[in-house]
Design a protein around this motif. Sequence first.
Motif, PDB file in Angstrom:
ATOM      1  N   LYS A 108     -66.752 -59.710  21.429  1.00 54.83           N
ATOM      2  CA  LYS A 108     -66.087 -59.365  23.049  1.00 54.83           C
ATOM      3  C   LYS A 108     -66.586 -57.579  22.704  1.00 54.83           C
ATOM      4  CE  LYS A 108     -62.912 -58.035  25.437  1.00 54.83           C
ATOM      5  NZ  LYS A 108     -61.755 -58.754  26.333  1.00 54.83           N
ATOM      6  N   ILE A 109     -65.967 -56.924  21.967  1.00 51.46           N
ATOM      7  CA  ILE A 109     -66.722 -55.898  22.199  1.00 51.46           C
ATOM      8  C   ILE A 109     -68.117 -55.603  21.388  1.00 51.46           C
ATOM      9  CG2 ILE A 109     -65.679 -53.305  20.641  1.00 51.46           C
ATOM     10  CD1 ILE A 109     -63.170 -54.980  20.709  1.00 51.46           C
ATOM     11  N   LYS A 110     -68.384 -56.298  20.222  1.00 51.29           N
ATOM     12  CA  LYS A 110     -69.717 -55.848  19.731  1.00 51.29           C
ATOM     13  C   LYS A 110     -70.707 -56.695  21.651  1.00 51.29           C
ATOM     14  CE  LYS A 110     -72.893 -58.378  17.021  1.00 51.29           C
ATOM     15  NZ  LYS A 110     -74.259 -59.541  17.858  1.00 51.29           N
ATOM     16  N   HIS A 111     -70.881 -57.050  22.232  1.00 51.35           N
ATOM     17  CA  HIS A 111     -71.367 -57.323  23.410  1.00 51.35           C
ATOM     18  C   HIS A 111     -71.560 -56.148  24.246  1.00 51.35           C
ATOM     19  CE1 HIS A 111     -73.566 -61.210  22.293  1.00 51.35           C
ATOM     20  NE2 HIS A 111     -72.693 -61.048  21.806  1.00 51.35           N
ATOM     21  N   LEU A 112     -69.875 -55.537  24.417  1.00 50.58           N
ATOM     22  CA  LEU A 112     -69.835 -54.495  25.489  1.00 50.58           C
ATOM     23  C   LEU A 112     -70.649 -53.518  25.146  1.00 50.58           C
ATOM     24  CD1 LEU A 112     -66.084 -54.382  26.349  1.00 50.58           C
ATOM     25  CD2 LEU A 112     -67.848 -54.704  27.560  1.00 50.58           C
ATOM     26  N   LYS A 113     -70.343 -53.457  23.316  1.00 50.85           N
ATOM     27  CA  LYS A 113     -71.336 -52.245  23.082  1.00 50.85           C
ATOM     28  C   LYS A 113     -72.761 -52.324  23.272  1.00 50.85           C
ATOM     29  CE  LYS A 113     -68.448 -50.638  19.327  1.00 50.85           C
ATOM     30  NZ  LYS A 113     -67.609 -50.251  18.340  1.00 50.85           N
ATOM     31  N   GLU A 114     -73.233 -53.605  22.500  1.00 46.82           N
ATOM     32  CA  GLU A 114     -75.099 -53.213  22.888  1.00 46.82           C
ATOM     33  C   GLU A 114     -75.533 -53.453  24.604  1.00 46.82           C
ATOM     34  OE1 GLU A 114     -75.401 -56.763  19.826  1.00 46.82           O
ATOM     35  OE2 GLU A 114     -75.580 -57.332  21.821  1.00 46.82           O
ATOM     36  N   GLU A 115     -74.704 -53.893  25.681  1.00 46.82           N
ATOM     37  CA  GLU A 115     -74.872 -54.043  26.692  1.00 46.82           C
ATOM     38  C   GLU A 115     -74.457 -52.138  27.463  1.00 46.82           C
ATOM     39  OE1 GLU A 115     -72.076 -55.632  29.127  1.00 46.82           O
ATOM     40  OE2 GLU A 115     -72.294 -57.891  28.620  1.00 46.82           O
ATOM     41  N   LEU A 116     -73.978 -51.682  26.526  1.00 47.87           N
ATOM     42  CA  LEU A 116     -73.556 -49.837  26.629  1.00 47.87           C
ATOM     43  C   LEU A 116     -75.163 -49.328  26.009  1.00 47.87           C
ATOM     44  CD1 LEU A 116     -70.505 -49.253  26.267  1.00 47.87           C
ATOM     45  CD2 LEU A 116     -71.555 -48.810  28.428  1.00 47.87           C
ATOM     46  N   VAL A 117     -75.262 -50.160  25.310  1.00 52.72           N
ATOM     47  CA  VAL A 117     -76.745 -49.200  24.680  1.00 52.72           C
ATOM     48  C   VAL A 117     -77.991 -49.044  25.462  1.00 52.72           C
ATOM     49  CG1 VAL A 117     -78.316 -49.262  22.309  1.00 52.72           C
ATOM     50  CG2 VAL A 117     -75.595 -49.295  22.299  1.00 52.72           C
TER      51      VAL A 117
END
Length: 314
Positions: A303-312
């Motif tokens: 979940k955290i990895k995907h959140l970070k990718e979305e932020l980028v």
Amino acid sequence: MHNEHTDSHFQKRIDDGEHIEPKDYMPDGYRKHLIRQMSQHAHSEVIGMQPEGNWITRAPSLRAKQILLAKIQDEGGHGLYLYSAAETLGISRAEMIEQLHTGKAKYSNIFNYPALNWADIGAIGWLVDGAAIVNQVSLQRTSFGPYSRAMVRICKEESFHQRQGYEIMARMMKGTKDQQAMAQDAMNRWWWPALMMFGPHDIDSPHSGDAVKWKIKRESNDTLRQKFIDKTVQQAELIGLVMPDKDIKWNESKGHYDHGKIDWDEFHRVIKGNGPCNKQRLDHHINYFNEGAWVRDAAEAYKIKHLKEELVIA
Ligand code: BYC
């Protein structure tokens, strides 16, 4: 005009039959009452998978095994709807599980008894799910929106569960003398604990006053217990089972069956942690919860990895 954030406005909404939704104003007591009841209800669904799960590998036919598997999977699903509905009140799943593991939160008395043989699987479906449905049909009209909607979904599945159990009992009663004796023995052992599922008599039920005022409870513990008895006596007679209560008798003037005394000492002993299987049920839950920690960690990391990718990307 009523201020939207007062208890009197809240009570008027309840009296008018409105649903209360998670972001609406609600008194602290209402929130606490629901968190207690809904989390206990969720824990009951999940702990309730254990006595039946024990019989999946020993089901007497492939058909019976498929049906039992589907039923137990449904119970897990019911737990999930209920945990999610309770989370809308501001408590996390982790906190609810912690309360279960430390003994702060209860679960239904009924799951602290052992399922000794295949007839018990029949008795659980017929009597335990049968009692649960009577309570849950009434809870479909409970005042808290997410709880009420979860109940509508759960009741649809629950009636299949009750029939699954009754079918097993009916089949055994058409079988050999030994099979009939097994079915009767299971009925004798599950009947009284099933009556206790509805909670103490109204007069001894500390939470009922608020529950009725806030329309969390739409029918009282005793009213629901009586409905269950009236329905079940007739089903038992139909397949030749004898009621394990010699005081069961039709009362013409009341239009209900009279019944014998319930052993409330046993009920209190069991819900305080001293029933035949309390320790086994809780230990099992704790073990598997700990074993599953890596799955929760992996899901969280994903979940955290995907959140970070979305932020980028944003
Ligand atoms: N077991 O003031 P009261 C299923 C406690 S699972 C244990 O009347 P309330 C299934 C009560 O919590 C279906 N404890 O309470 C799954 C309170 O103690 P605390 C489960 C009980 O809340 C798998 C104290 O006694 N269904 O379907 O107004 C396979 C005083 O009681 C019990 C639900 O959970 C009990 N039976 O009314 C197969 C239904 N009864 O909390 C099947 C939702 C009472 O102060 N719950 N206690 O420490 C309710 O409707 C209500 O909570 C109750 C009790 C009617 C059960």
